[in-house]
Each structure stands twice: as structure tokens, then as C-alpha cells.
Motif scaffolding. Structure first.
Motif, PDB file in Angstrom:
ATOM      1  N   UNK A 196     -15.683 -30.845  31.722  1.00 11.00           N
ATOM      2  CA  UNK A 196     -15.970 -30.609  30.315  1.00 11.00           C
ATOM      3  C   UNK A 196     -16.979 -29.462  30.204  1.00 11.00           C
ATOM      4  N   UNK A 197     -16.830 -28.576  29.211  1.00 10.08           N
ATOM      5  CA  UNK A 197     -17.762 -27.440  29.116  1.00 10.08           C
ATOM      6  C   UNK A 197     -19.214 -27.852  28.957  1.00 10.08           C
ATOM      7  N   UNK A 198     -19.463 -29.071  28.473  1.00  7.73           N
ATOM      8  CA  UNK A 198     -20.837 -29.537  28.341  1.00  7.73           C
ATOM      9  C   UNK A 198     -21.547 -29.707  29.666  1.00  7.73           C
ATOM     10  N   UNK A 199     -20.788 -29.791  30.770  1.00  8.66           N
ATOM     11  CA  UNK A 199     -21.418 -29.905  32.086  1.00  8.66           C
ATOM     12  C   UNK A 199     -22.169 -28.634  32.467  1.00  8.66           C
ATOM     13  N   UNK A 200     -21.906 -27.534  31.759  1.00  9.42           N
ATOM     14  CA  UNK A 200     -22.623 -26.287  32.016  1.00  9.42           C
ATOM     15  C   UNK A 200     -23.955 -26.236  31.279  1.00  9.42           C
TER      16      UNK A 200
END
Length: 641
Positions: A196-200
């Protein structure tokens, strides 16, 4: 001062090493009893610590075996048992570092030849077949440096060119991924790698690990030192000091890897904070970092249980994922800076004056080749008496306001979120406000709720539940997030805690699913608010648009803008919030959305201005509800905490 480490070493070397929480032997974490015992040996001279360290070293070496997938030598169980809650690069870094430290100790020359060979073969086997070929390619910075840390210690035993090149490559890549303000994202290329992009998004939990590992790598390979790594360390330490609150912790509302934590705060990462801050003080001579390290140490000691283990969270009714064995093992890093730690005193974590003098400039490690202007730069210190100031870390999306009496933290920029990853709070929301003496946060934010203190939450008149369900499935697919939450619940079931398992599954996955069906949009989910700051006056102004968890603005909320001003005045933080739709409403919209604002329990001098009646609901009348009768509206609130 040695008592916390004696107790921790006793816990790690208990007769039954099986983790009570995960029902598995965490080889990588148990190996950390070796550095703790070596530190106690150095502090006391008692030979029993050496005997115990050697015994644990032989046990760890005996866990080396080929990975069935690629044949490289790893320490079991590594990634092969999900209950281990670790992976092979982390465990390899932990174990190889511990065994190499054992062999580097002067007493190692007196070991029987068979034992030295056993330990050496484990270090060489893991470093040569697994760490050196793979460490540079790991996608998560802290994990990459974790492995590089162990490989660097092996390089002190054997100056292997390929090993050194792998460490240097891991360091270079990690420095490239550090943001300009000193912060790191948890998984910088998350979207490209299928996460998920939130992991960045930002990580404060792992931040000081990166710094600690870099310091250790320089100890082992001083030839890697230079302006690039010096600047990275300095920026990273400035950021670390900025996100530590006066009680010695870092708010989990800033953490992008949210699923690890069920409660609002943790102290387990303090073990790395303390080490990094002390090493930073030794290198740069910033005395306020030493004071901050001691505050952080005091908070960590308060989380040690009678059996010697560290319970990092411990909120009643909350079940954090990380077990006490993990955080107890991390004391191996704090043990390396024992001489600079004070004993906890009554009233901790009040400020403890530094008892040690900063090292002389010529004694600071690795700085001799740097120009003077690069050795000392202004850091994060207490402002002069009577003054307030603001520190802005734009890439991380963190603003720190501070005065001699108080500290506040605001999150501005952040990444999109789902049920596991992505910052909980953004949009210019105040997430911490506390005094410098107790450090207690006057705010209590429920990170997983669409309604948090000091934020606008909007609900459409008629939500499209089918579309909302589709959006949730897209951001939290059952085969990825759903499967992970079931894994967490199964671990709790294996501990005989069915109620805790159900509660964790509910709070982690099922409740967010139910909440998503109402299609809320909030200001604390906004990703990129406009930010205007005045550093000298400790003032900031933000403009945000209420957004869904993924950061998109729903059509029914088009034209709605939130404006927020935050000022630190002495011991109080003053907030002025305004939510308005002053432009033409979207087609078919005849009234405004339902608006909810949760006033902080500690709010004072509250003022509310709105065009219609405001309903006050529990708790304690702090939940304000407004249903504008016209598409255009303006709602203003002001308070102090």
C-alpha cells in the motif's frame, strides 16, 4: 544503573527461551543477550557474564542452516516461521553481529579451539552466503541497515572486500533514501513493490535504528566516514530530537506502520533513541541530546516489568503486536552507553542536568577531516528563556512548536492510509501538546477513528455504501490486509486470549470497514495542506480540504475548505479553526454535509461561531454536531490547550 540490564539479561537467558506471546524461539532476539552480557562483563568484571555469553553464542551458531529456497545460510527460524515475526536479514544482522562481537572480545583468545571454530564458521557462513549477496537489495531502509550492521561487525574480524562493498552499497542507498529534512519513509518504494502506498509514509519507530546502525557501521569501517554520512547523521539526529516529546517518547500518531500498535504510544524504540542520541552527543557535542537521551532512558526503565522484560505499550485493554522479547533484546544497544545513563529518580522524566562534559572537539570520532563549519550546526535545543520558536520538517510533514514551558507537534503532509499503513493524523492537526516538566499529552487521539480531537469530520447526507465498500476492498483487499489481521488474531488465540483476538480484529479491520460505509471525509486525512509558518513567532497557518483515507476529496465535499491557525503562547497552544464552503455548491446539493468536531477534553476558552444550532453530544458535550441548512456555510471554533 546496572540493574535494568542485569534483569533484561536474565529474562533473555531464562530456562525456557520460547516467547510467551508468539510461541516460538526468537533466535535473532535471544542473540542480543550476548552484547548485554559483554557490557555487564565490562562494567563488573564478573566472569559469569562471559560464560553465559559464550553459551548463548554456541546456541545461536547451532541455529545456522540453509534456507530451503535459495540455500544461503540463515539463523532459524528467520522468515520460515511466521510466528517469529521477523525476517532473515534482521535475524542475520542480529546474530552475526552478536557472534562477531564475542569473537572480537579479548577473552575469545582463551576459548577452546572447537568453540572458536564453531562461532567463526557461523559468522563466515552467514556473512558470505546470505548477508553480503543480499543486504544491499533489501527494500526497507532499517532492515537493509540491520543486515549491514551485522556484516560490518564481521568485517572487523575479516577484512573481506566483497563484504565491505556490500556494506558500503547498503549505506549509500540508505543515505539516498533519507529525505532532506533528515527523516526516512518506512518503505520508500512501497507502491512499486506491491505494498500500500501508505507504507512509504514517515516512520518514527524505526528512525533511530537507522541512526544506531550507521554509527555502528562507522565504528567497524571508519573509512566510510565523510561529509555525506556526517550530514545524514546530523539531519537524522535533529529530526529525532524534534519528534521526541518531553516525556521521552514519540507519538505513534506520526508512525506510518500503524498495525504494529494498538495503543497511542510506545517506549520500546527508546533503546535505540538513547544510543543514537548519546553517540550524537559524543560526535557533535550537543549537550541537549544527552539530556534528551536521559529522559528517553527514564521512560524506558518505567516500562520494564519485574521479570526484566520490556512491555513497550501496555495500555489497558490494548494488545500491541511486538512482544516483550523484542524490546528487551533492544537493550543491547542502550547497554553500550551505560556510563552516560543516570539512575531513574523521583519525578522522572523531569530534566536531569548533564553530569558529563561534552567531548573535546579533537576527540569526536571521525570529524578530523571535516571543516569546522560542518562539525557544528544548530540543532534542536531548548529555546532561550521567554522565547518561542517553530521547527519545520517539510518532507516528513512535521512541525514542532516550543517555548521554555511547552511543546506542541503538528502533522501537515502525510501519505494515504488504509487499515495498516499510512499516517493516522495529517492535515495540520495538532497531535501533541504538553508541558516540559511532566510531558503528558493534553490530547488523546484515537488513531483509527474518523473522529479525533481538534479535527473536522464530514458525512454525506446519503452515502453510496456500495461505492464505499468497493473503495475499502481496493485499499484493504482481504487477501492482503485481511489476511494479515487474521494472522494477528490467530497469534492472540494461540495465547489463549480469544477476547483480545476478537478485539484486535475488530479494531484493525472490521470496524474500519463499517466506518468506511458512512463515507466520511476528515481534515486529519488530508494529504497535502498548504502550510505557512513563522518560525520566530511559533505560529503556523494551514489550508486543507476534507478527504477520504486515500486522500481524495469526495464530490459531495467539493468546495469545502478548512483553515487552521496554531500559535504557541507560553504554556498554552491556541487553535483557531474555520470550515467553510463559500463557492457555488456541487450540482444537486441543497444542504451542507453533517459536520462533527470533537473538542479536546483539555480545551479552554472555547468559542463557537456558526450559522445554525450546534448540538453538543457525549462525551461531556465535547462532540459538536452541525447540519447546515444551505450549501454554503461557515463554522469557526477557537480554543486553547
Amino acid at each position: 544503573m546496572l540493574a535494568p540490564f542485569v534483569a533484561a539479561a536474565g529474562y533473555l537467558t531464562r530456562p525456557d527461551p520460547t516467547c510467551p506471546a508468539h510461541r516460538v524461539r526468537h533466535t535473532g532476539k535471544l542473540a542480543r543477550s550476548i552484547p548485554v552480557d559483554l557490557a555487564l562483563l565490562g562494567a563488573t568484571g564478573e566472569t559469569g557474564y562471559w560464560t553465559r555469553a559464550v553459551q548463548r553464542g554456541v546456541e545461536v551458531a547451532g541455529r545456522l542452516a540453509p534456507d530451503p529456497e535459495h540455500g544461503a545460510l540463515i539463523y532459524l527460524p528467520g522468515r520460515l516461521d511466521r510466528r517469529n515475526c521477523s525476517n532473515s536479514v534482521i535475524d542475520s544482522g542480529e546474530c552475526t553481529d552478536a557472534l562477531a562481537r564475542l569473537l572480537l572480545h579479548p577473552r575469545a583468545a582463551g576459548l577452546p579451539a572447537a568453540q572458536r571454530i564453531t562461532l567463526a564458521e557461523a559468522v563466515i557462513g552467514n556473512a558470505g552466503t546470505y548477508l553480503s549477496p543480499t543486504v544491499m537489495d533489501k527494500e526497507i531502509p532499517n532492515q537493509r541497515l540491520w543486515g549491514a550492521m551485522g556484516l560490518a561487525t564481521a568485517c572487523r574480524l575479516w577484512a573481506h572486500g566483497d563484504w565491505r562493498a556490500a556494506v558500503a552499497g547498503a549505506v549509500t542507498r540508505s543515505l539516498e533514501e533519507q529525505r532532506a529534512d533528515g527523516s526516512w519513509g518506512y518503505q520508500p518504494q512501497a507502491l512499486r513493490q506491491g505494498a500500500h502506498p501508505g507504507a512509504a509514509d514517515l516512520t518514527v519507530y524505526y528512525h533511530s535504528r537507522c541512526l544506531a546502525f550507521l554509527f555502528h557501521i562507522l565504528d567497524c569501517l571508519p573509512s566510510l566516514d565523510g561529509a555525506a554520512i556526517d550530514g545524514a547523521l546530523r539531519r537524522g539526529l535533529d529530526f529525532l530530537a524534534a519528534v521526541i516529546t518531553p516525556d521521552g517518547r514519540k507519538p505513534l500518531a506520526l508512525e506510518g506502520k500503524r498495525w504494529f500498535w494498538d495503543g497511542p504510544a510506545e517506549a520500546g524504540s527508546n533503546a535505540f533513541d538513547v544510543y543514537a542520541l548519546v553517540r550524537g552527543w559524543q560526535r557533535y557535542g550537543e549537550s541537549h541530546w544527552l539530556d534528551l537521551a536521559r529522559r528517553s532512558w527514564g521512560q524506558l526503565v518505567m516500562h520494564q516489568l519485574p521479570d526484566g522484560s520490556i512491555l513497550a505499550g501496555g495500555e489497558p485493554g490494548r494488545r500491541d503486536f511486538v512482544c516483550p522479547t523484542f524490546h528487551t533484546a533492544d537493550l543491547a544497544w542502550t547497554a553500550q552507553v551505560i556510563p552516560w545513563l543516570p539512575g531513574p529518580a523521583p519525578g522522572w522524566p523531569a530534566t536531569h542536568p548533564a553530569s558529563a562534559d561534552p567531548p573535546a572537539a579533537g576527540a569526536r570520532r571521525g570529524l578530523g577531516h571535516l571543516p569546522e563549519k560542518e562539525r557544528r550546526r544548530p540543532g534542536v535545543s531548548t529555546p532561550p528563556a521567554g522565547e518561542s520558536r517553530l521547527l519545520h520538517f517539510p518532507q516528513a510533514g512535521v512541525v514542532r512548536l516550543e517555548s521554555p514551558a511547552a511543546v506542541a507537534l503538528v502533522r501537515t503532509l502525510k501519505g494515504p492510509r488504509n487499515s495498516q499503513f499510512g499516517g493516522a493524523i495529517g492535515g495540520g492537526t495538532l497531535l501533541y501538546a504538553g508541558d516540559r516538566v511532566s510531558g503528558r499529552n493534553r490530547l488523546r487521539l484515537e488513531r483509527e477513528s474518523p473522529e479525533v480531537e481538534g479535527s473536522f469530520t464530514l458525512y454525506p447526507q446519503t452515502p453510496d455504501r456500495r461505492a464505499a465498500l468497493w473503495r475499502f476492498r481496493r485499499s484493504d483487499p482481504p487477501g492482503r490486509e485481511g489476511r494479515q489481521w487474521l494472522f494477528v488474531a490467530r497469534l492472540l488465540l494461540a495465547q489463549g486470549r480469544p477476547v483480545a483476538a476478537a478485539a484486535r480484529l475488530w479494531r484493525g479491520y472490521l470496524r474500519p470497514l463499517r466506518q468506511a460505509l458512512s463515507d466520511p471525509a476528515t481534515t486529519h486525512w488530508a494529504l497535502q495542506p498548504e502550510v505557512e509558518v513563522d518560525p520566530s513567532a511559533a505560529w503556523l497557518r494551514l489550508i486543507a480540504r476534507p478527504a477520504r483515507p486515500d486522500g481524495t476529496v469526495p464530490s459531495w465535499a467539493a468546495g469545502i475548505i478548512a483553515t487552521r491557525e496554531i500559535t504557541l503562547a507560553g504554556a498554552h497552544v491556541r487553535v483557531v479553526d474555520c470550515l467553510a464552503r463559500e463557492e457555488s455548491s456541487p450540482p444537486g446539493v441543497s444542504a451542507g454535509p453533517r459536520i462533527v468536531y470533537l473538542l479536546p477534553a483539555a480545551a479552554q476558552d472555547v468559542r463557537v461561531e456558526c450559522p445554525g444550532p450546534v448540538t453538543r453530544r457525549p462525551p461531556a458535550g465535547r462532540r459538536l454536531e452541525l447540519r447546515p441548512s444551505a450549501p454554503r456555510f461557515t463554522l469557526r471554533l477557537a480554543f486553547a490547550v
